[in-house]
Design an enzyme around this catalytic site. Structure first.
Site, short mmCIF file in Angstrom:
data_model
loop_
_atom_site.label_atom_id
_atom_site.label_comp_id
_atom_site.label_asym_id
_atom_site.label_seq_id
_atom_site.Cartn_x
_atom_site.Cartn_y
_atom_site.Cartn_z
N PHE A 112 8.29 1.32 -1.75
CA PHE A 112 7.45 1.58 -0.57
C PHE A 112 7.19 0.32 0.26
O PHE A 112 6.75 0.42 1.40
CB PHE A 112 6.13 2.25 -0.99
N LYS A 113 7.49 -0.84 -0.29
CA LYS A 113 7.34 -2.08 0.46
C LYS A 113 8.11 -2.03 1.80
O LYS A 113 7.75 -2.69 2.75
CB LYS A 113 7.84 -3.28 -0.34
N ASP A 114 9.20 -1.24 1.81
CA ASP A 114 9.99 -1.11 3.04
C ASP A 114 9.17 -0.54 4.20
O ASP A 114 9.45 -0.85 5.35
CB ASP A 114 11.17 -0.15 2.82
N LEU A 117 7.65 -3.71 5.42
CA LEU A 117 8.53 -4.87 5.62
C LEU A 117 9.72 -4.58 6.53
O LEU A 117 10.42 -5.49 6.93
CB LEU A 117 8.97 -5.44 4.28
#
Ligand SMILES: *Cc1c(COP(=O)(O)O)cnc(C)c1O
Length: 492
Positions: A112-114, A117
């Site tokens: 989920f960092k995408d 980011l």
């Protein structure tokens, strides 16, 4: 709209300034001075709209020093058919009449960092132009796995920025290591450090605080910046998907506009759950946020007792992105809970630094419990949950999502619960397969294939073929050599 710091609210900053600076000079975190409102009519207008449209509606309210065109550009660069392989960007899966899963892992790195980011580098790149610095930005990242690759993908080939990632040699999974070491792009650098994650993080923090080294960089035309979730630029994009999930439920006739729902979030640094809380402050009808932890359940204890105590053992679990004892973004939540009492927050964080512990007052504790509930799952419960969900719904979840589903199951509510799913199961294949089968192998790619055979779930493109990609970053360094490799990379 202006931003202030949790440790000194007297100074005000623009969005571009806070995205550029990351952390305030006195060590506080930036938050909006006043949270922008969204009316129920505005939410109604978002029902059925695309992720990109919802993103625009939210971001223009927070990034008031960006033009609409700039925001549109950032959105279309971040959320498109190439970066997210599903038109929904964040699909919502219904498990039963009370339980839904928001899949936040369709981006390029499967975590989920995408969500943040993919867009943050574009926001930063525009911020740099606005604050008119003449220096090239160098992003330093210490990672235990997920953040490193997501930051590399986000920042690769962004003009005027270089990114250098440090990870512990042997301290990340084979998939995570290959994800990083095979990254292309003309501005990406990766080094394995002989040591553990703490050594990487301590090394990076030391470099950020090293006046002499920063002067050397400045004199050579460089400036350091960070991609951590302490940066507001990583938080604000995460507010968007809470509106997306809500409007999807309305669109599908699962709820009526205005009905309150709950969100259950697998939590580490408290960034994801905090973004949801800002959505609620804006006006999204949310009853409770359920903060889910693994056995590093410092937050569960905090919400139950009002005491935050990091004097305890750190345990490595199958949900490593939640193995954390200091949840940085909690500071922002406490600042909001105390109606922006920077003195109180300062005192609590001074206590934390000096004694490893602080206790909030009864009033704050009660206020918190109106909004947040908390629970945790141990390793056995996490594995069992993966198995049960697969058997019941024919749906595969990763270990982090499993922790949240277990905690959501313990929560008694007549209102619907949406669980944030933070990673694709293939990103944590070894533990997911262990929960579903007796198969074992030392080769992670065999495990990936076996998981595919058993579940039929398509292998995420972030993992598929990874073992055949060319390794481009081979540096292995001692922890004392982090500054030297930065100098080598920057040719100074
Ligand atoms: C980072 C991460 C988390 C924790 O999110 P926070 O915003 O730090 O609370 C949970 N699950 C996965 C898979 C992650 O990568």
């Amino acid at each position: 709209m202006k931003y202030i710091s949790t440790r000194d609210k007297s100074k005000k900053y623009s969005a571009a300034e806070v995205i550029k600076m990351g952390l305030s000079n006195e060590g506080g975190l930036f938050v909006p001075e006043t949270v922008p409102d969204i009316s129920i009519d505005e939410i109604k207008n978002l029902v059925g709209k695309s992720y990109q449209d919802i993103a625009k509606a939210i971001l223009v309210k927070f990034l008031t020093d960006y033009t609409e065109k700039e925001i549109e550009d950032c959105i279309s660069l971040a959320y498109n058919n190439f970066t997210f392989n599903t038109p929904d960007v964040v699909p919502l899966k219904k498990l039963n009449d009370n339980l839904y899963v928001m899949e936040l892992w369709h981006g390029p790195t499967a975590a989920f960092k995408d969500m943040a980011l993919q867009i943050m580098p574009h926001l930063l790149s525009k911020a740099i132009k606005k604050v008119k610095t003449d220096k090239e930005t160098v992003i330093l990242v210490a990672t235990s796995g997920d953040t490193g690759k997501a930051a590399l993908e986000g920042y690769k080939d962004i003009e005027g920025i270089k990114i250098i990632v440090f990870y512990p040699e042997g301290g990340v999974s084979k998939v995570q290591e290959l994800q990083m070491s095979t990254t292309d792009g003309n501005n990406t650098y990766v080094a394995a450090v002989k040591g553990n994650f703490d050594d990487c993080q301590t090394g990076v923090k030391e470099i950020f605080g090293n006046v002499e080294f920063n002067k050397l960089l400045n004199d050579n035309g460089y400036e350091l910046s960070s991609a951590n979730s302490i940066n507001w630029g990583r938080l604000v994009p995460q507010i968007i998907y809470y509106f997306k999930a809500y409007t999807d439920l309305v669109k599908n006739g699962e709820i009526k506009l205005g009905d309150e729902i709950n969100f259950c979030i697998p939590t580490g640094n408290f960034g994801n759950i905090l973004a949801g809380f800002y959505a609620k402050l804006m006006g999204l009808p949310v009853k409770k946020f359920i903060c889910a932890s693994n056995i590093n359940n410092i937050l569960t204890n905090f919400f139950k007792t009002g005491v935050y105590d990091r004097n305890r053992a750190f345990v490595k679990t199958s949900s490593p992105s939640m193995d954390i004892l200091i949840s940085s973004n909690l500071e922002r939540f406490l600042f909001e809970m105390t109606a922006h009492d920077d003195k109180k927050v300062n005192q609590w964080y001074k206590n934390l630094k000096e004694t490893g512990r602080f206790e909030v007052d009864t009033f704050t504790k009660e206020k918190m419990s109106e909004i947040v509930d908390a629970g945790f799952a141990d390793e056995i419960e996490t594995g069992e949950l993966i198995e049960t969900v697969f058997n019941t719904y024919n749906y595969v979840v990763d270990t982090h999502t499993a922790v949240a589903l277990k905690v959501a199951g313990d929560f008694k509510s007549v209102d619907k619960i949406v669980v944030d799913s933070t990673a694709n199961p293939y990103k944590f294949s070894v533990d997911v397969l262990k929960a579903l089968s007796d198969y074992s192998s030392d080769d992670e790619f065999r495990i990936v294939n076996e998981l595919n055979k058993i579940t039929g779930l398509e292998i995420h493109r972030a993992v598929k073929g990874l073992d055949k990609k060319e390794v481009k970053h081979k540096a292995v360094i001692k922890k004392e050599e982090m500054k030297d490799i930065i100098k080598d990379i920057l040719k100074i």
